[in-house]
Design an enzyme around this catalytic site. Structure first.
Site, short mmCIF file in Angstrom:
data_model
loop_
_atom_site.label_atom_id
_atom_site.label_comp_id
_atom_site.label_asym_id
_atom_site.label_seq_id
_atom_site.Cartn_x
_atom_site.Cartn_y
_atom_site.Cartn_z
N GLU A 126 2.64 -27.60 15.97
CA GLU A 126 1.90 -27.08 14.81
C GLU A 126 0.53 -26.55 15.20
OE1 GLU A 126 1.00 -30.07 11.89
OE2 GLU A 126 -0.26 -28.72 10.74
N ASP A 139 1.19 -32.74 12.54
CA ASP A 139 0.24 -33.79 12.16
C ASP A 139 0.93 -34.90 11.37
OD1 ASP A 139 -1.85 -32.51 13.34
OD2 ASP A 139 -2.58 -31.57 11.47
N TYR A 145 0.82 -1.22 0.00
CA TYR A 145 0.00 0.00 0.00
C TYR A 145 0.85 1.27 0.00
CZ TYR A 145 -4.41 -2.38 0.33
OH TYR A 145 -5.49 -3.14 0.04
#
Lengths: 368, 529
Positions: free
Chosen positions: A202, A254, A109
């Protein structure tokens, strides 16, 4: 401690700042020289294509090869990226000088406001990466950060080096949700550490479980939540904790092709950041959940879907997966064709993961 | 047994009964055809005298008719042509098939009926007489009020007035009433005027319609085209009927001299060879030729392959210069290229093909090429897909060879001129695909297309160069400014570099303003949004 005068004290962050500013200046001087001599400026930039990524045994991470590409303003096509790169460098300099930070989106921006046309944020992100590869420092060191935030909890006291907070100290065990890892924390000095190990987790739910079950005290551990693929400032902090405080690092993710890769990137580094050194932690240990844990602990599991299979095929060919435990676990995935999440341990009660699994796994890993 | 009775009908009666084939099939088509016939007469009348034509067409409403969709209109066409001598006025305007258009030369009028058919149509639908005012520029102006006696094909003059021509006015005014449908034909009529202006840029055309709206096509040039020259027919173009007519009018004593003096490109040697081929003795009296001998003669002419091509002087092309002016005036194009092919011939008739290709300007961009077809300087507005030009454009030319964008502002103007245009149908709006004509069109269109390709690639190169300059003007100053900031210095002087590229202060300023505007447009929402 508030408002403590920090005169006369040197922080590591200040040294990095000086070095980055120096490199930015050199970049500017090179272009300035070309222009003043009436020549079209040129830059040599390390090539960041996948063909130019090699594994460095010494650093235990992927690094860029020797291939360079030339960016020359003689070529009209290079003019726009050349200007964008110089503007990003100039913007970084003003950030560092003013002691302010920006995010990737924010930078995009600001660019619009200064009439630098980036097609979209992807393009400005790309230029920031290019600047990283030229300067040899990660963008965090020139004060541009990603949006996502990881968090940390545990027995560690830090001292801020960012302006306005300089010298102020914080105990990271004083807030049970953990402290967000942003620019201020990543650049802070470590003052006092009671922890002897770092658990990188995680999943948010499991991180909270570890806090609630007092895993930090039982194992003298710092707990760090990556919220998925770990952001680079978190990886930087993990590396510093490992290097500066000598904390061994255990990674929990996982048991699926994505989780495995989260652990792998932390340890080996990512292909995308091959131009940056000092983001990976070669000594970190992947502590689970392994594919073999699914059968071993009879974890509730799901079948691998098509995407998982595809990802698994990719990992199988990846040089980072040619040794154990990676190779072994990939083979196991192919055998059972199932996946499980960290939370799956909850089928044996909420405290099972901390009380039963964790000691077993740590003992197992330390035996090796 | 069935008893069949025969009655002889006059040409006027014939056209009254068969007005469909002459373009008067319905009230809107009839109005279009009437205007067209009279305007073309006017153009011819000016061209013969090498006069830059001034034509004024005025259409006024005279009340409703029984039919809801049609009204009674008064149509007035005025020109500054050579005028018609008073003794010819009644015959010229009130006799069907009278007129000068049966000679062997190129004319606009397609049926040899001129305006008579229009007057006849008006008379049939309104039962009102027509007014014709004309002067050849002499001492007098003649005014006739007349009707056509349909059965006898003769003029009926109600009134003949003579005025003193103080102003030395010259020209013709035709005024008559007809039942027609302007709403249904307005678009075609305007299209007709627009096309006419393209092919006749030396003409000033003014059309005032029913509601008083004025459509003005000013003259774009004072240059007038060369009028066509009447010439003897070429033998190959003459059929049995025409041959009979020539024979019956001949004053020659022998067939040998008949052939030599009535046809172009026939000398004694050729005449001898043709007559030998036909098996007709050279000394035969032309008036005494049998039907079989006439047929044998025409047949021999067809088989005799050694005639020289027909003389093109009877052909009157628009000319490259005038066609270019017409196109430029109408479309204000960025590019125009005009080709006039050398004369060629088919079946004993000479013809010339002219092609103009225009790009950009006021031509609306379209996926297909806009076709403007002309035959003998008159626009062909119907049956486009039946025309040989359509066939050539869609089947014979591969436009992808010429760098033309898919959607492009492109107009193709074709003109075929000949003493005899091979029309495909009685409607006379589509030219047949004679191989000779097709070939000339292909060559001419390809040449214009090649020129367009050259133009387009030049434009492309220029645009690339301009784009390149803009990019430098935009980014070099940014690079300079940033490098100065990084090096803790004032921005380096890059005026040398910019000069070398050919970028001046003005372009720099312009570029900077453009960037700011672009950003404004891209990211800022205005209050109205």
């Amino acid at each position: 401690m508030v408002g403590r005068d920090s005169k006369g004290k040197t922080y590591k962050a200040d040294e990095i700042k000086k070095e980055v500013l120096d490199k930015l200046k050199k970049l500017g001087e090179k272009v300035f020289r070309d222009l003043s001599q009436g020549e079209f400026p040129e830059l040599k930039i390390p090539s960041r294509t996948t063909k130019n990524i090699v594994y460095n045994e010494e650093l235990k991470q992927y690094v860029l090869g020797s291939k360079m590409m030339e960016r020359t303003t003689k070529n009209v096509r290079h003019l726009r990226p050349f200007a964008q790169l110089l503007w990003i460098a100039y913007f970084s300099k003003t950030l560092i000088k003013a002691g302010k930070t920006s995010t990737l989106r924010d930078t995009y921006y600001v660019a619009i406001g200064e009439a630098i046309d980036f097609e979209d944020q992807n393009e400005s992100d790309e230029m920031i990466m290019e600047l990283e590869s030229i300067i040899g420092f990660p963008r965090e060191d020139f004060h541009i950060f990603p949006e996502e935030r990881a968090s940390i909890y545990g027995d560690l006291v830090i001292e801020y080096t960012v302006p306005g907070f300089r010298g102020k100290r914080v105990d990271l065990s004083s807030h049970p949700d953990g402290f967000a890892i942003g620019p201020a924390l990543t650049t802070a000095e470590f003052v006092k550490c009671g922890a002897e190990v770092l658990f990188v987790i995680e999943k948010g739910a499991v991180f909270s479980r570890f806090v609630e079950e007092g895993a930090d005290k039982k194992y003298k551990a710092l707990l760090l939540h990556t919220a998925g693929q770990s952001p680079r400032n978190a990886r930087k902090l993990i590396r510093r904790l490992n290097e500066e405080l000598g904390l061994p690092v255990y990674v929990f993710a996982d048991a699926d092709p994505y989780g495995v890769h989260i652990a792998s990137v932390l340890i080996h580094g990512s292909a995308l950041s091959a131009h940056i050194k000092g983001l990976n932690v070669p000594d970190a240990v992947w502590a689970g959940v392994w594919a073999s844990d699914i059968t071993r602990y009879k974890l509730p599991s799901m079948k691998l879907n098509d995407q998982d299979i595809k990802r698994l095929q990719e990992l199988e060919l990846d040089p980072r997966y040619q040794n154990d435990p990676w190779k072994r676990e990939i083979k196991e995935f192919w055998k059972i064709k199932r996946k499980a999440e960290l939370e799956a341990f909850s089928r044996y009660g909420l405290d099972f993961i901390v009380k039963e699994f964790l000691p077993e796994r740590l003992a197992e890993l330390q035996r090796r | 047994m069935v008893e069949v009775s025969f009655e002889q009908i006059s040409p006027a009666d014939f056209f009254y009964r068969n007005r469909d084939i002459a373009g008067f099939s319905n009230p809107s088509r009839a109005l279009y055809t009437s205007i067209r016939e009279l305007v073309e007469n006017s153009l011819d009348a000016a061209e013969i005298g090498k006069i830059p034509p001034n034509i004024v067409v005025e259409l006024t409403s005279e009340g409703t008719s029984e039919n809801e969709e049609t009204s009674i209109y008064r149509l007035k066409v005025e020109d500054n042509g050579i005028g018609v001598a008073p003794e010819y006025v009644p015959k010229a305007f009130a006799t069907v098939l009278f007129g000068s258009k049966y000679g062997y030369k190129q004319n606009r009028g397609t049926f040899g009926l001129g305006g008579t058919m229009a007057l006849l149509y008006g008379q049939i639908t309104t039962n009102k007489p027509a007014t014709v005012i004309s002067s050849t520029g002499g001492e007098e102006v003649h005014k006739f009020v007349l009707m056509i006696d349909i059965v006898k094909n003769e003029p009926k003059v109600f009134k003949h007035e003579v005025f003193e021509n103080k102003e030395k006015w010259r020209g013709t005014i035709v005024e008559f009433y007809l039942e027609a449908d302007y709403t249904g034909s307005r678009a075609k009529i305007l299209e007709y005027f627009k096309h006419t202006a393209i092919a006749n840029p030396h003409t000033s055309l003014l059309f005032i319609d029913v509601r008083g709206r004025m459509y003005y096509f000013p003259r774009a040039t004072e240059k007038v085209p060369e009028p066509p020259v009447e010439s003897l027919p070429h033998p190959v173009g003459v059929d049995v009927e025409a041959m009979n007519r020539l024979l019956s009018n001949s004053k020659e004593k022998s067939m040998l001299s008949f052939l030599v003096s009535n046809f172009q490109k026939v000398g004694e040697k050729t005449a001898r060879e043709v007559l030998e081929l036909a098996g007709i003795p050279l000394e035969t009296d032309p008036k005494k030729l049998s039907h079989e001998q006439v047929a044998a003669l025409v047949d021999a002419i067809k088989r005799y392959n050694k005639f020289r091509p027909p003389d093109p002087s009877s052909v009157s092309p628009i000319g490259e210069e005038l066609l270019r002016i017409g196109i430029e005036n109408m479309f204000k194009p960025d590019f125009v290229y005009v080709v006039q092919r050398p004369p060629s011939s088919y079946s004993g008739y000479p013809f010339v093909v002219e092609v103009g290709l225009a790009y950009g300007g006021e031509i609306p961009p379209s996926e297909s090429i806009q076709l403007y077809r002309f035959a003998n300087k008159i626009p062909l507005l119907y049956d486009e897909r039946a025309d040989v030009v359509w066939k050539v454009v869609t089947e014979r030319i591969d436009w992808s060879n010429y760098k033309i964008p898919k959607v492009a502002p492109i107009a193709l103007i074709t003109h075929i001129c000949s003493p005899k245009i091979p029309y495909k149908s009685v409607g006379k709006e589509a030219v047949a695909d004679r191989p000779e004509i097709e070939r000339e069109l292909v060559i001419a269109i390809r040449e214009t297309a090649r020129q367009l390709r050259l133009y387009l690639s030049k434009i492309e190169k220029k645009q690339t160069a301009v784009k390149r300059l803009n990019i430098y003007a935009k980014y070099l100053p940014i690079i300079a400014k940033c490098s100065g900031e990084l090096a803790d210095k004032k921005p380096p002087d890059i005026s040398n570099l910019l000069n070398r590229l050919g970028i001046d202060k003005e372009l720099l300023k312009e570029t900077h303003e453009k960037i700011l505007k672009e950003i404004e447009e891209k990211y800022t929402v205005t209050g109205e949004g």
